[in-house]
Design a protein around this motif. Structure first.
Motif, PDB file in Angstrom:
ATOM      1  N   TYR A 177       0.604  -1.106  -0.079  1.00  0.00           N
ATOM      2  CA  TYR A 177       0.428   0.244   0.021  1.00  0.00           C
ATOM      3  C   TYR A 177       1.032   1.070  -0.037  1.00  0.00           C
ATOM      4  CZ  TYR A 177      -3.694   3.141   0.552  1.00  0.00           C
ATOM      5  OH  TYR A 177      -4.721   4.014   0.604  1.00  0.00           O
ATOM      6  N   TRP A 215      -4.876  -1.377  -6.739  1.00  0.00           N
ATOM      7  CA  TRP A 215      -5.500  -1.930  -6.628  1.00  0.00           C
ATOM      8  C   TRP A 215      -5.827  -2.817  -7.636  1.00  0.00           C
ATOM      9  CZ3 TRP A 215     -10.141  -3.671  -5.983  1.00  0.00           C
ATOM     10  CH2 TRP A 215     -10.801  -4.430  -6.620  1.00  0.00           C
ATOM     11  N   LYS A 266      -4.392  -6.318  -6.676  1.00  0.00           N
ATOM     12  CA  LYS A 266      -5.765  -6.943  -5.732  1.00  0.00           C
ATOM     13  C   LYS A 266      -6.079  -7.785  -6.542  1.00  0.00           C
ATOM     14  CE  LYS A 266      -5.277  -4.070  -1.791  1.00  0.00           C
ATOM     15  NZ  LYS A 266      -6.194  -2.393  -0.600  1.00  0.00           N
ATOM     16  N   TYR A 303     -10.017  -9.381   1.612  1.00  0.00           N
ATOM     17  CA  TYR A 303      -8.859  -9.503   2.240  1.00  0.00           C
ATOM     18  C   TYR A 303      -9.483  -7.802   2.767  1.00  0.00           C
ATOM     19  CZ  TYR A 303      -9.484  -5.950  -1.729  1.00  0.00           C
ATOM     20  OH  TYR A 303     -10.512  -4.731  -2.502  1.00  0.00           O
ATOM     21  N   GLU A 337     -10.167  -3.986   4.011  1.00  0.00           N
ATOM     22  CA  GLU A 337     -10.247  -3.261   3.095  1.00  0.00           C
ATOM     23  C   GLU A 337     -11.628  -1.409   3.537  1.00  0.00           C
ATOM     24  OE1 GLU A 337      -8.505  -0.985   1.258  1.00  0.00           O
ATOM     25  OE2 GLU A 337      -9.539  -1.579  -1.174  1.00  0.00           O
ATOM     26  N   TYR A 338     -10.921  -0.525   3.402  1.00  0.00           N
ATOM     27  CA  TYR A 338     -11.207   0.916   4.220  1.00  0.00           C
ATOM     28  C   TYR A 338     -12.264   1.129   3.286  1.00  0.00           C
ATOM     29  CZ  TYR A 338      -8.023   0.040   7.819  1.00  0.00           C
ATOM     30  OH  TYR A 338      -6.953  -0.070   8.967  1.00  0.00           O
ATOM     31  N   THR A 388     -11.292   4.305   1.093  1.00  0.00           N
ATOM     32  CA  THR A 388     -10.423   3.178  -0.203  1.00  0.00           C
ATOM     33  C   THR A 388     -11.188   3.100  -1.277  1.00  0.00           C
ATOM     34  OG1 THR A 388      -8.373   3.221   1.765  1.00  0.00           O
ATOM     35  CG2 THR A 388      -8.744   1.901  -0.877  1.00  0.00           C
ATOM     36  N   ALA A 389     -12.131   1.886  -1.456  1.00  0.00           N
ATOM     37  CA  ALA A 389     -13.142   1.687  -2.084  1.00  0.00           C
ATOM     38  C   ALA A 389     -13.424   2.341  -2.804  1.00  0.00           C
ATOM     39  CB  ALA A 389     -13.416   0.157  -1.873  1.00  0.00           C
ATOM     40  N   TRP A 413     -18.542  -7.603  -0.047  1.00  0.00           N
ATOM     41  CA  TRP A 413     -18.545  -6.942   1.654  1.00  0.00           C
ATOM     42  C   TRP A 413     -18.949  -7.890   2.599  1.00  0.00           C
ATOM     43  CZ3 TRP A 413     -14.985  -2.368   2.904  1.00  0.00           C
ATOM     44  CH2 TRP A 413     -15.216  -1.690   1.212  1.00  0.00           C
ATOM     45  N   CYS A 430     -13.518  -0.308   8.367  1.00  0.00           N
ATOM     46  CA  CYS A 430     -12.912  -1.358   7.653  1.00  0.00           C
ATOM     47  C   CYS A 430     -13.874  -3.193   7.468  1.00  0.00           C
ATOM     48  CB  CYS A 430     -12.121  -2.146   8.818  1.00  0.00           C
ATOM     49  SG  CYS A 430     -10.471  -3.089   7.749  1.00  0.00           S
TER      50      CYS A 430
END
Length: 302
Positions: A65, A74, A77, A89, A91-92, A95-96, A128, A243
């Motif tokens: 990161y 990304w 990923k 994984y 993720e925030y 960020t997404a 998610w 998160c």
């Protein structure tokens, strides 16, 4: 958005422990984690309360990161997910939202999460599954005695006091499109002075009154150690960074029990609890696995 290794490591460790179980060799859930996190082993020791699972867990530490390489990371990923090299994984949401979906509009955390769920499933065949509860977003912090003396609770409350205050932050915060300049414009801040601070010395600077207010993450472990109060971003200037776990749709078909396991972690951690755990790792030098095990046992999940 820069994440602390302690926080990222704790999250990955909790997920590994939550999913860990005795399983046949080869029937393994691969968890993506930061390339710098020290996870190169399989976890086969944890047993999550109330859920029968038939897999072990293993960390895959090659994601990395860095702010300047977000798009490349990304793509990596997505490539790892598409190829099956990783199955899920942490993720925030922020960020997404900004780096993956390239969205800029401001939504409530609930609206953002709902949209992320829909778009990830539609565009990437990923889901998610729950949010852990803590929101690791930017905030502003002042000393508790200052906040009490001046009745300061929100970012807006700081506007009238700013002309007599010195603001401190790491240098890149002054260059960000969601950093110092836009923040001051949004809230009408006119600070008397500013200071470029090394991220490792920022808390020491406010502790010794070199500065009066600093930017911080809401889960920073040193907030309590220096007696600081985080203020409420009452205009929602900073996006939320809750998160959660992103999972490949294919692996959910193979292991539908993953949903129940991961939802056990939904809403598990408050900002304050995450900050306390970070403090144990970052300040006290405790092992991340020990801290994660203690917390999950305290919550009755191990």
């Amino acid at each position: 958005m820069k994440k602390k290794f302690g926080l990222a490591g704790l999250v990955v460790m909790m997920v590994m422990l939550a999913l860990g179980a005795a399983a046949e060799e080869g029937n393994t859930i691969i968890i993506g984690c930061d390339m710098y996190a020290p996870y190169t082993y399989k976890n086969r020791t944890g047993e999550f309360v109330g859920v029968d699972v038939d897999f072990a867990t293993e960390a895959f530490g090659r994601l990395g990161y860095a702010v300047q390489f977000r798009e490349i990371v990304w793509e990596n990923k997505q490539s790892y997910l598409d190829s099956g090299e990783i199955d899920l994984y942490p993720e925030y949401t922020g960020t997404a939202w900004s780096d993956v979906l390239k969205r800029t509009e401001k939504l409530t955390p609930e609206e953002m999460y709902e949209e992320l769920q829909e778009q990830y499933k539609e565009q990437f065949d990923m889901e998610w599954i729950g949010l852990y509860g803590f929101n690791n977003t930017y905030t502003l912090a002042v000393k508790e005695e200052f906040a009490e003396e001046h009745n300061t609770e929100t970012f807006s409350d700081l506007a009238a006091l700013a002309p007599g205050m010195k603001f401190g932050a790491e240098y890149d915060f002054y260059e960000r499109t969601d950093g110092y300049g836009p923040l001051c414009a949004e809230y009408g801040y006119q600070f008397a002075d500013t200071a470029d601070l090394d991220i490792g010395l920022k808390y020491q600077a406010i502790g010794t009154d070199e500065v009066d207010v600093i930017n911080a993450f809401t889960t920073d472990g040193l907030l309590g150690a220096y007696g600081l109060k985080t203020l409420k971003d009452d205009k929602n200037f900073f996006p939320s960074y809750y998160c959660g776990t992103v999972v490949r749709g294919e692996i959910l078909k193979i292991h539908p029990e993953l949903r129940e396991v991961l939802m056990k972690m939904d809403g598990l951690l408050t900002d304050e609890e995450m900050a306390q755990l970070n403090y144990r790792v970052e300040n006290n030098g405790e092992d991340e696995k020990t801290v994660a095990v203690d917390f999950l046992m305290e919550k009755g999940l191990l």
